[in-house]
Design a protein around this motif. Structure first.
Motif, PDB file in Angstrom:
ATOM      1  N   ALA A  23       4.123   3.605  -2.132  1.00  0.00           N
ATOM      2  CA  ALA A  23       3.801   4.355  -3.351  1.00  0.00           C
ATOM      3  C   ALA A  23       2.811   3.543  -4.162  1.00  0.00           C
ATOM      4  O   ALA A  23       2.999   2.343  -4.380  1.00  0.00           O
ATOM      5  N   ILE A  24       1.743   4.190  -4.610  1.00  0.00           N
ATOM      6  CA  ILE A  24       0.627   3.511  -5.285  1.00  0.00           C
ATOM      7  C   ILE A  24       0.523   4.004  -6.719  1.00  0.00           C
ATOM      8  O   ILE A  24       0.491   5.214  -6.982  1.00  0.00           O
ATOM      9  N   GLY A  25       0.464   3.066  -7.650  1.00  0.00           N
ATOM     10  CA  GLY A  25       0.431   3.389  -9.075  1.00  0.00           C
ATOM     11  C   GLY A  25      -0.910   3.891  -9.557  1.00  0.00           C
ATOM     12  O   GLY A  25      -1.856   4.107  -8.788  1.00  0.00           O
ATOM     13  N   ASP A  26      -1.015   4.052 -10.861  1.00  0.00           N
ATOM     14  CA  ASP A  26      -2.174   4.666 -11.513  1.00  0.00           C
ATOM     15  C   ASP A  26      -3.443   3.848 -11.252  1.00  0.00           C
ATOM     16  O   ASP A  26      -3.510   2.670 -11.614  1.00  0.00           O
ATOM     17  N   ILE A  27      -4.463   4.489 -10.694  1.00  0.00           N
ATOM     18  CA  ILE A  27      -5.695   3.802 -10.285  1.00  0.00           C
ATOM     19  C   ILE A  27      -6.759   3.862 -11.375  1.00  0.00           C
ATOM     20  O   ILE A  27      -7.498   2.905 -11.591  1.00  0.00           O
ATOM     21  N   HIS A  28      -6.886   4.991 -12.034  1.00  0.00           N
ATOM     22  CA  HIS A  28      -7.826   5.169 -13.145  1.00  0.00           C
ATOM     23  C   HIS A  28      -9.242   4.671 -12.820  1.00  0.00           C
ATOM     24  O   HIS A  28      -9.806   3.833 -13.536  1.00  0.00           O
ATOM     25  N   GLY A  29      -9.796   5.189 -11.753  1.00  0.00           N
ATOM     26  CA  GLY A  29     -11.208   4.942 -11.480  1.00  0.00           C
ATOM     27  C   GLY A  29     -11.550   3.587 -10.911  1.00  0.00           C
ATOM     28  O   GLY A  29     -12.737   3.280 -10.747  1.00  0.00           O
ATOM     29  N   ARG A  30     -10.574   2.780 -10.571  1.00  0.00           N
ATOM     30  CA  ARG A  30     -10.853   1.443 -10.043  1.00  0.00           C
ATOM     31  C   ARG A  30     -10.889   1.490  -8.506  1.00  0.00           C
ATOM     32  O   ARG A  30      -9.959   1.065  -7.827  1.00  0.00           O
ATOM     33  N   ILE A  31     -11.992   1.968  -7.955  1.00  0.00           N
ATOM     34  CA  ILE A  31     -12.142   2.046  -6.506  1.00  0.00           C
ATOM     35  C   ILE A  31     -12.096   0.657  -5.886  1.00  0.00           C
ATOM     36  O   ILE A  31     -11.606   0.492  -4.759  1.00  0.00           O
ATOM     37  N   ASP A  32     -12.576  -0.351  -6.613  1.00  0.00           N
ATOM     38  CA  ASP A  32     -12.535  -1.710  -6.075  1.00  0.00           C
ATOM     39  C   ASP A  32     -11.110  -2.161  -5.831  1.00  0.00           C
ATOM     40  O   ASP A  32     -10.781  -2.734  -4.774  1.00  0.00           O
ATOM     41  N   LEU A  33     -10.219  -1.879  -6.780  1.00  0.00           N
ATOM     42  CA  LEU A  33      -8.822  -2.275  -6.633  1.00  0.00           C
ATOM     43  C   LEU A  33      -8.111  -1.432  -5.575  1.00  0.00           C
ATOM     44  O   LEU A  33      -7.252  -1.949  -4.845  1.00  0.00           O
ATOM     45  N   LEU A  34      -8.459  -0.159  -5.491  1.00  0.00           N
ATOM     46  CA  LEU A  34      -7.836   0.678  -4.469  1.00  0.00           C
ATOM     47  C   LEU A  34      -8.188   0.172  -3.078  1.00  0.00           C
ATOM     48  O   LEU A  34      -7.315   0.067  -2.206  1.00  0.00           O
ATOM     49  N   ARG A  35      -9.439  -0.160  -2.857  1.00  0.00           N
ATOM     50  CA  ARG A  35      -9.829  -0.675  -1.546  1.00  0.00           C
ATOM     51  C   ARG A  35      -9.127  -2.000  -1.241  1.00  0.00           C
ATOM     52  O   ARG A  35      -8.673  -2.229  -0.106  1.00  0.00           O
ATOM     53  N   LEU A  56       1.304   7.142   2.530  1.00  0.00           N
ATOM     54  CA  LEU A  56       0.904   6.674   1.207  1.00  0.00           C
ATOM     55  C   LEU A  56       1.219   7.774   0.201  1.00  0.00           C
ATOM     56  O   LEU A  56       0.874   8.937   0.419  1.00  0.00           O
ATOM     57  N   VAL A  57       1.883   7.412  -0.891  1.00  0.00           N
ATOM     58  CA  VAL A  57       2.185   8.368  -1.957  1.00  0.00           C
ATOM     59  C   VAL A  57       1.459   7.905  -3.213  1.00  0.00           C
ATOM     60  O   VAL A  57       1.825   6.888  -3.816  1.00  0.00           O
ATOM     61  N   PHE A  58       0.427   8.642  -3.592  1.00  0.00           N
ATOM     62  CA  PHE A  58      -0.325   8.327  -4.807  1.00  0.00           C
ATOM     63  C   PHE A  58       0.347   9.023  -5.984  1.00  0.00           C
ATOM     64  O   PHE A  58       0.534  10.244  -5.976  1.00  0.00           O
ATOM     65  N   LEU A  59       0.697   8.239  -7.003  1.00  0.00           N
ATOM     66  CA  LEU A  59       1.492   8.752  -8.114  1.00  0.00           C
ATOM     67  C   LEU A  59       0.660   9.396  -9.223  1.00  0.00           C
ATOM     68  O   LEU A  59       1.185   9.703 -10.285  1.00  0.00           O
ATOM     69  N   GLY A  60      -0.627   9.616  -8.973  1.00  0.00           N
ATOM     70  CA  GLY A  60      -1.446  10.327  -9.946  1.00  0.00           C
ATOM     71  C   GLY A  60      -2.236   9.410 -10.853  1.00  0.00           C
ATOM     72  O   GLY A  60      -2.143   8.180 -10.779  1.00  0.00           O
ATOM     73  N   ASP A  61      -3.031  10.037 -11.741  1.00  0.00           N
ATOM     74  CA  ASP A  61      -3.986   9.340 -12.605  1.00  0.00           C
ATOM     75  C   ASP A  61      -4.986   8.552 -11.759  1.00  0.00           C
ATOM     76  O   ASP A  61      -5.191   7.347 -11.937  1.00  0.00           O
ATOM     77  N   LEU A  62      -5.629   9.272 -10.856  1.00  0.00           N
ATOM     78  CA  LEU A  62      -6.743   8.700 -10.109  1.00  0.00           C
ATOM     79  C   LEU A  62      -7.951   8.508 -11.008  1.00  0.00           C
ATOM     80  O   LEU A  62      -8.774   7.613 -10.769  1.00  0.00           O
ATOM     81  N   VAL A  63      -8.079   9.350 -12.029  1.00  0.00           N
ATOM     82  CA  VAL A  63      -9.323   9.458 -12.801  1.00  0.00           C
ATOM     83  C   VAL A  63      -9.180   8.875 -14.210  1.00  0.00           C
ATOM     84  O   VAL A  63      -8.099   8.553 -14.668  1.00  0.00           O
ATOM     85  N   ASP A  64     -10.368   8.763 -14.858  1.00  0.00           N
ATOM     86  CA  ASP A  64     -10.525   8.352 -16.263  1.00  0.00           C
ATOM     87  C   ASP A  64     -10.415   6.839 -16.448  1.00  0.00           C
ATOM     88  O   ASP A  64      -9.802   6.125 -15.652  1.00  0.00           O
ATOM     89  N   ARG A  65     -11.052   6.388 -17.508  1.00  0.00           N
ATOM     90  CA  ARG A  65     -11.001   5.005 -17.991  1.00  0.00           C
ATOM     91  C   ARG A  65     -11.807   4.035 -17.142  1.00  0.00           C
ATOM     92  O   ARG A  65     -12.666   3.335 -17.647  1.00  0.00           O
TER      93      ARG A  65
END
Length: 254
Positions: A23-35, A56-65
């Motif tokens: 399970a993956i927490g809130d990413i908020h636009g950080r593609i560098d950290l996701l990779r 993989l379960v993405f818990l949302g808030d992929l976007v913003d910030r």
């Protein structure tokens, strides 16, 4: 039907045999950290191989910030399409989808919660945002945000359940059965859920509420470590009765 109150701290929680979840927490636009985190998950799989399926379960808030929301959406969409992941809708996806479908009020709200960075990642310049009314901005987003991305985010799940674990973005309303929950609570609830010690009869894994470290409580596990500002993106690994945490490396400051 209400969940029965039990002593959560005395119960063990398990996934079904043959499944591992990250399970993956809130990413908020950080593609560098996701990779980086996906690389750490790959390394974890090599270090502790499994004969079961991996999800993989993405818990949302992929976007913003953060600066690269469009890239995050593209990568997560690729993983979901390949059957390797599921996406849960966060409150930021909810507002972004509404704005991108032409709702002026949502366009205003989007800018108040860091959506300017999301729009920039899709090639919408600041001068275009400032040029007209919020209705004008919403109309612009209908033209400029790819419909495939909007539809993908809008189809995201309210929750995902496996074994004794329920995965949601924000939480659930205590003492209300899963079938009777208000869908908005899955994305927006905070204090009523965070402050509750009620036993939900399953372990809730969630994001939405930032903490300096992953929070393991008797009735919930919060994994939003504020990646967009802390540089720490967290994942919770689960298999059978085991669980462990993977994280990106926090930046060092001179």
């Amino acid at each position: 039907m209400f969940f029965k109150r039990r002593k959560a701290e005395c119960r063990s929680y398990k996934l079904p045999e043959g499944q591992r979840i990250y399970a993956i927490g809130d990413i908020h636009g950080r593609i560098d950290l996701l990779r980086e985190l996906l690389d750490r998950i790959d390394a974890d799989l090599r270090a502790r191989p499994t004969a079961g399926t991996v999800l993989l379960v993405f818990l949302g808030d992929l976007v913003d910030r953060g600066p690269d929301s469009a890239a995050v959406v593209a990568l997560v969409r690729e993983l979901v399409t390949a059957g390797r992941a599921v996406l849960i809708k966060g409150n930021h996806e909810e507002i972004f989808v509404q704005a991108a479908r032409g709702e002026a009020r949502a366009a205003r709200g989007l800018l108040q919660i860091g959506g300017g960075a999301t729009l920039a990642s899709y090639g919408v310049a600041q001068e275009e945002i400032d040029r007209g009314s919020f209705a004008d901005l919403a109309e612009l987003l209908v033209d400029r945000i790819p419909r495939a991305d909007v539809d993908f985010l809008d189809r995201a799940r309210d929750w995902y359940r496996s074994g004794d674990y329920l995965f949601v973005h924000a939480g659930i309303r205590p003492r209300v059965s899963l079938d009777d929950q208000d869908p908005s609570d899955f994305r927006w609830i905070r204090r009523e859920f965070i402050d509750s010690n009620h036993d939900h009869a399953m372990m809730i894994v969630h994001g939405h509420t930032i903490a300096a470290e992953v929070q393991e409580k008797p009735n919930r596990i919060g994994i939003d470590t504020g990646a967009y500002r802390s540089g720490v993106l967290s994942a919770l690994g689960l298999e059978a009765g085991e669980r462990w945490v993977l994280q990106t490396e926090a930046p060092t400051h001179a």
